[in-house]
Enzyme design. Sequence first.
Site, short mmCIF file in Angstrom:
data_model
loop_
_atom_site.label_atom_id
_atom_site.label_comp_id
_atom_site.label_asym_id
_atom_site.label_seq_id
_atom_site.Cartn_x
_atom_site.Cartn_y
_atom_site.Cartn_z
N SER A 82 3.44 -30.84 47.33
CA SER A 82 4.33 -31.57 48.24
C SER A 82 3.68 -31.64 49.60
O SER A 82 2.93 -30.73 49.98
CB SER A 82 5.67 -30.83 48.37
N TYR A 126 10.02 -23.09 49.69
CA TYR A 126 9.51 -24.22 48.88
C TYR A 126 8.12 -24.64 49.36
O TYR A 126 7.19 -24.77 48.57
CB TYR A 126 10.50 -25.38 48.99
P1 NAD Z 1 13.89 -34.02 39.54
O1 NAD Z 1 14.90 -32.98 39.89
O2 NAD Z 1 14.33 -35.42 39.29
O3 NAD Z 1 13.04 -33.54 38.26
C1 NAD Z 1 12.67 -32.19 38.06
C2 NAD Z 1 12.74 -31.90 36.56
O4 NAD Z 1 12.24 -30.56 36.35
C3 NAD Z 1 14.15 -31.95 35.98
O5 NAD Z 1 14.17 -32.77 34.83
C4 NAD Z 1 14.44 -30.49 35.65
O6 NAD Z 1 15.31 -30.34 34.53
C5 NAD Z 1 13.06 -29.95 35.35
N1 NAD Z 1 13.01 -28.50 35.43
C6 NAD Z 1 13.61 -27.70 36.35
N2 NAD Z 1 13.38 -26.41 36.07
C7 NAD Z 1 12.62 -26.37 34.94
C8 NAD Z 1 12.07 -25.32 34.17
N3 NAD Z 1 12.27 -24.02 34.49
N4 NAD Z 1 11.33 -25.64 33.08
C9 NAD Z 1 11.14 -26.95 32.73
N5 NAD Z 1 11.65 -27.99 33.43
C10 NAD Z 1 12.38 -27.70 34.53
O7 NAD Z 1 12.87 -33.97 40.76
P2 NAD Z 1 11.54 -34.81 41.08
O8 NAD Z 1 11.70 -35.39 42.43
O9 NAD Z 1 11.15 -35.67 39.96
O10 NAD Z 1 10.52 -33.59 41.23
C11 NAD Z 1 9.33 -33.50 40.50
C12 NAD Z 1 8.33 -32.66 41.30
O11 NAD Z 1 8.02 -33.34 42.51
C13 NAD Z 1 8.83 -31.27 41.69
O12 NAD Z 1 7.77 -30.34 41.50
C14 NAD Z 1 9.14 -31.42 43.16
O13 NAD Z 1 9.02 -30.19 43.84
C15 NAD Z 1 8.07 -32.41 43.57
N6 NAD Z 1 8.32 -33.16 44.81
C16 NAD Z 1 9.42 -33.95 44.92
C17 NAD Z 1 9.62 -34.65 46.09
C18 NAD Z 1 10.84 -35.51 46.30
O14 NAD Z 1 11.14 -35.84 47.45
N7 NAD Z 1 11.52 -35.91 45.25
C19 NAD Z 1 8.68 -34.57 47.14
C20 NAD Z 1 7.57 -33.77 46.98
C21 NAD Z 1 7.39 -33.08 45.80
#
Ligand code: NAD
Length: 265
Positions: A158, A172
């Site tokens: 991130s 985080y």
């Molecule tokens: P999201 O919540 O839509 O998807 C995350 C998925 O991970 C969900 O389907 C959830 O069920 C799954 N998950 C959670 N815990 C788990 C576990 N223990 N084992 C297996 N699966 C698990 O969120 P997203 O935005 O798609 O996030 C994806 C990645 O991107 C994450 O690592 C997040 O930290 C990172 N990220 C997101 C953003 C943002 O603004 N959305 C920005 C930077 C980084």
Amino acid sequence: VPVGYNERNTNMPKTPDFFQNRTILITGGASGIGRATAEIFAREGANVIVADIDGNGANTVVESIRQTNSDAKAVAVDVTDRPAVDDMIAAGIEAFGGIDYLFNSAGSAGRRSSFLEIDADLWRQTYALNVDGVFNTMQSILPHMMENRYGVIVNIASMAHRRGGAGHSTHYASSKGAVVTLTMGVAREFVEHGIRAVSISPGPIDTAFQSTSSPELKQSMTDDVPMKRMGTPQEIGEMVLFICSDACEFMTADTVYINGGGGFR
Ligand code: NAD
């Protein structure tokens, strides 16, 4: 053949069917960035293993992929559970005869918290998911990739790791710093095995992830982005596709920023 230039690819034109019959395993594939990436790889003809703690969500994504020309398999897994991760990798190899790409998208900020309010549970859970999860899947799949002398790992970090998450997410942000460093170390350690590893550091992306951000935090994030919007999960997925392709095999170890010009202080 110079290191980092895969023998397996030397006769491979940079064609649109590059991903046909190749297999990607995506953690967090049921939602957001993971789901969008699953659909993009399916569009390119890859087999997709959709792994998620939300088994029903993973099934839904697999059903929609099977409407296309691609094959997919759902695995319900908690990436913090090492034996379950080992079983997931074995099942994926069994289903498609091998795994070429690992995309770690599973991750969360848990709840937002000022530094002094971070309790032991929030700290542990954040590191268990964001750091142990990435460690487990990489350590579990690398022997298979070494045997193949081929593999690409993409981990979602991130932009927060550059900013520190002051005021609401130091737990985080620092865990994502670990993802950047872990990816760097693995990439450099396994470079001679024909394996690459890259992390992506997105700015704010419009997914369910943002449900833990207050409306004020969301607004301040978008205000701070020069493009004045959040990114889409597809914009991240297309970068995962590029990284895994043979378009630029000199790319490994470092993190790629996708953030509309920067921002979130
Ligand atoms: P999201 O919540 O839509 O998807 C995350 C998925 O991970 C969900 O389907 C959830 O069920 C799954 N998950 C959670 N815990 C788990 C576990 N223990 N084992 C297996 N699966 C698990 O969120 P997203 O935005 O798609 O996030 C994806 C990645 O991107 C994450 O690592 C997040 O930290 C990172 N990220 C997101 C953003 C943002 O603004 N959305 C920005 C930077 C980084």
